[in-house]
Design an enzyme around this catalytic site. Sequence first.
Site, short mmCIF file in Angstrom:
data_model
loop_
_atom_site.label_atom_id
_atom_site.label_comp_id
_atom_site.label_asym_id
_atom_site.label_seq_id
_atom_site.Cartn_x
_atom_site.Cartn_y
_atom_site.Cartn_z
N GLY A 185 -9.65 -4.53 -2.57
CA GLY A 185 -10.53 -5.65 -2.27
C GLY A 185 -11.97 -5.35 -2.63
N ASN A 220 -5.58 1.53 -0.10
CA ASN A 220 -5.55 0.85 -1.40
C ASN A 220 -5.80 -0.64 -1.26
OD1 ASN A 220 -4.82 3.08 -3.29
ND2 ASN A 220 -3.09 3.24 -1.88
N ASP A 221 -5.29 -1.25 -0.20
CA ASP A 221 -5.57 -2.65 0.05
C ASP A 221 -7.06 -2.89 0.19
OD1 ASP A 221 -3.16 -4.30 0.23
OD2 ASP A 221 -2.55 -2.95 1.82
N VAL A 222 -7.71 -2.08 1.03
CA VAL A 222 -9.13 -2.29 1.30
C VAL A 222 -9.98 -1.95 0.07
CG1 VAL A 222 -11.08 -1.60 2.74
CG2 VAL A 222 -8.84 -1.96 3.78
N ASP A 237 0.82 -1.21 0.00
CA ASP A 237 0.00 0.00 0.00
C ASP A 237 0.86 1.26 0.00
OD1 ASP A 237 -2.09 1.92 0.47
OD2 ASP A 237 -3.28 0.31 1.33
#
Length: 404
Positions: free
Chosen positions: A176, A171-173, A144
Site C-alpha cells: 500500500g 507486504n500488504d502494508v 501476505d
Amino acid sequence: MTTTARETASVLRPLAGLRVIEFSQMVMGPSCGLILADLGADVIKVEPTKGDRTRTFKGSAAGFFATYCRNKRSIALDTSSAMGQDIARKLIASSDVLIENFRPGLLKRIGLDYDSVAAFAPRLIYCSLKGYLPGPYENRLALDEVVQMMGGLAYMTGLPDRPMRAGASVNDVMGGMFGVIAIQAALAERQRTGRGRYIQSALYENNVFLMAQAMMCEVVSGQPSIPYSIKDSPWPVYDLFDTRDGSKLFVTIVGEEQWDAFCRAFDREAWLTDPRFTTSNDRVDHRPWLIPEIAKIFKQWNKADLAARLEQLDLPYAPVNKPGDLFDDPHLSGSGGLTDIRLPDGREAKTPLLPICMDGMRLPNRYDPPGIGEHSSEILSEIGMSAKEIEALRQAGTIKVAPS
C-alpha cells in the site's frame, strides 16, 4: 476532538483537495487509502450495501476495518447493478485517484477496469494493488503469507526446517505504501502532462524488494542465506539477554564508543586492552566467549535498573513488548503517537497514527471509521443528485444510507 486537535486537522492536510475513490478490502488497498486520507485527501470508501466484510472479521483479523478506515467517508453501493455501476462511474469521473485491490478481472466484468474508465476520465490515476505484477504469475491469487513463503521472508524469519511468517502484514502494508509513492509521482507528472496513469503495486514484488539485501549478500559473500534465527551476528553484541527478575532485554554494543562505555560502566576495563577485542571484527570473532560473559553480567541486574543504566550510557536496548503493551508506552503517549478513535460499535480506543511528522506535528485523526453508508447521501449530493433521486436509490436497494 480538542480545539488544538481541530486546529491541527484544519492546517495539516497536505493532500487537501485531492479526491480518492477506494474500491478495496482487507489490508493492502485500505492501507493505501488510509495513508492518503491521513495526508488530507478526501477518500471515499465504496462498500457493498451489507458493508465491507472486514467489519465482521474475528480472531487476528478483527481489527482490520478499525485500523485502516479512519479519515474516510463511506458510500454503500451495489456495484453489481447497472444503476450502481452508473453511479460508480460518476464518482470516478469526479475523482483524481482510484484504488482497487480485487482479484484480477473482477472490475473489468462490471466495466470499471482502467481501459474502460480512462475513456471518460483521462486524468485519473488508477492504482491496482495485486498479488503479482504483470508476468507469468499475474493471474494468481496471493495473500501476505503466500508471498512471504515464496519470496524468502518466511525462510529468513523461521528455523531452517520451519519457515515462519512475520508477525505483521508487512507486504500488504508496504505494498500500500508503494502504491502511495507511485500515486504521488503520477500526480506530480499529471501537473506537467495533464494525463493520468495506470499504476500497479504487488505483494510478491514487494516481498522480493524486502529480500534485496539478503540476495545481494549472497552475491557479495558467495554464501547462501541463513535464517536470522540461527545466523551468526555481524555485530559484536546484538543479542537478547535475561535479567535477574525473569525479564529480557535486547542490547546492542556495536561502535567503539559504545564498547568503551560498556566496559567502564560494568567494571570490565581489562577488556579494553585485551587483544581479542581490539576491533569490532575481533569482538565478532570472539562472540562465542564474549556473549556468555556479558550474559552473566546482565543476569545480575533487574530489568528496570539495567534499562536505566543502558540509557545513561546511550546504548541501544529494548524490552520485548507485546502489541497490547504499546497502549501504555511512555513515548507513544507523550509524543502523541496514539490517537483517540471511536469504533463503529461505539467503543472508544486508541490507534497509532502514521509514523511521520510535518513541522513537528503528527497527521491527525479527522474522522472515525465510518458506519456502513454513513456518507452515502452526502457523497451523492456532491455529484449532483437530488434528495428525491437518492431516496429512490435507497428504496431500490442500490445504496444503503446510514440512519441519521
